[in-house]
Scaffold this motif. Structure first.
Motif, mmCIF file in Angstrom:
data_model
loop_
_atom_site.group_PDB
_atom_site.id
_atom_site.type_symbol
_atom_site.label_atom_id
_atom_site.label_comp_id
_atom_site.label_asym_id
_atom_site.label_seq_id
_atom_site.Cartn_x
_atom_site.Cartn_y
_atom_site.Cartn_z
ATOM 1 N N TYR A 91 39.084 77.181 -15.255
ATOM 2 C CA TYR A 91 38.608 78.512 -15.617
ATOM 3 C C TYR A 91 39.033 78.804 -17.047
ATOM 4 O O TYR A 91 39.952 78.179 -17.571
ATOM 5 N N THR A 92 38.382 79.791 -17.664
ATOM 6 C CA THR A 92 38.791 80.289 -18.968
ATOM 7 C C THR A 92 39.306 81.702 -18.790
ATOM 8 O O THR A 92 38.647 82.544 -18.172
ATOM 9 N N LEU A 93 40.498 81.957 -19.338
ATOM 10 C CA LEU A 93 41.083 83.299 -19.330
ATOM 11 C C LEU A 93 41.062 83.832 -20.750
ATOM 12 O O LEU A 93 41.406 83.124 -21.691
ATOM 13 N N SER A 141 39.986 88.825 -18.869
ATOM 14 C CA SER A 141 38.674 88.392 -18.391
ATOM 15 C C SER A 141 38.817 86.970 -17.866
ATOM 16 O O SER A 141 39.563 86.168 -18.435
ATOM 17 N N VAL A 142 38.123 86.684 -16.769
ATOM 18 C CA VAL A 142 38.161 85.361 -16.149
ATOM 19 C C VAL A 142 36.738 84.838 -16.060
ATOM 20 O O VAL A 142 35.853 85.531 -15.544
ATOM 21 N N VAL A 175 35.594 88.273 -13.810
ATOM 22 C CA VAL A 175 36.246 89.555 -14.104
ATOM 23 C C VAL A 175 36.161 89.742 -15.610
ATOM 24 O O VAL A 175 36.442 88.812 -16.363
ATOM 25 N N VAL A 176 35.782 90.933 -16.055
ATOM 26 C CA VAL A 176 35.680 91.194 -17.489
ATOM 27 C C VAL A 176 36.453 92.460 -17.829
ATOM 28 O O VAL A 176 36.180 93.532 -17.281
ATOM 29 N N VAL A 225 36.425 90.297 -6.639
ATOM 30 C CA VAL A 225 35.492 89.180 -6.828
ATOM 31 C C VAL A 225 35.114 88.609 -5.464
ATOM 32 O O VAL A 225 35.989 88.256 -4.669
ATOM 33 N N PHE A 226 33.810 88.531 -5.196
ATOM 34 C CA PHE A 226 33.319 88.041 -3.902
ATOM 35 C C PHE A 226 32.262 86.958 -4.080
ATOM 36 O O PHE A 226 31.204 87.009 -3.469
#
Length: 106
Positions: free
Chosen positions: A23-25, A39-40, A49-50, A64-65
Motif C-alpha cells: 500500500y501507499t501511505l 491517506s491510504v 482512505v483520503v 473501509v468496506f
C-alpha cells in the motif's frame, strides 16, 4: 504488530506492506487544524482512505468496506504514558502508527 516508520517532514509518502499486500501511505500535517491527515492507497493507486485525521486508539480503516482493505487494523497507539493528543512532534516518539493483522487481533 507492525510499527509504521514515521518521518519528521510535514508531508511524506511511503510504501508499506500491510498483511502481505503493498500500500501507499501519504502523511500530511494540517497546519490549520494542527492534525496529522493520512491517506491510504492500494498498489494500483486506488484510494481507500483520503485525508483521515489521526486520533489515538481509533482504527483508521474502520470505514473501509472493500476487498482491497488490509486484513487488520491501522491505529495510532500511545507509547508514552498519558498521551491523549497527537501533535506535530510526538508522532513516532510518544505515539506510533501501527498495523495489527487480523491473525494477531482475533
Amino acid at each position: 504488530m507492525q510499527v509504521i516508520k514515521w518521518f519528521e517532514e510535514a508531508y511524506f509518502e511511503q510504501s508499506v506492506v500491510l498483511g502481505n499486500v503493498p500500500y501507499t501511505l501519504i502523511h500530511n500535517w494540517n497546519i490549520r487544524d494542527e492534525t496529522w491527515d493520512l491517506s491510504v492507497y492500494t498498489n494500483d493507486n486506488v484510494p481507500l482512505v483520503v485525508g483521515k485525521k489521526l486520533n489515538v486508539n481509533t482504527d483508521i480503516l474502520s470505514s473501509v468496506f472493500t476487498e482491497s482493505k488490509p486484513n487488520g487494523v491501522l491505529v495510532v497507539v500511545p507509547v508514552a504514558k498519558d498521551v491523549e493528543v497527537i501533535t506535530r512532534d510526538n508522532m513516532g516518539s510518544e505515539v506510533d502508527l501501527v498495523f495489527v493483522g487480523a491473525d494477531e487481533v482475533f
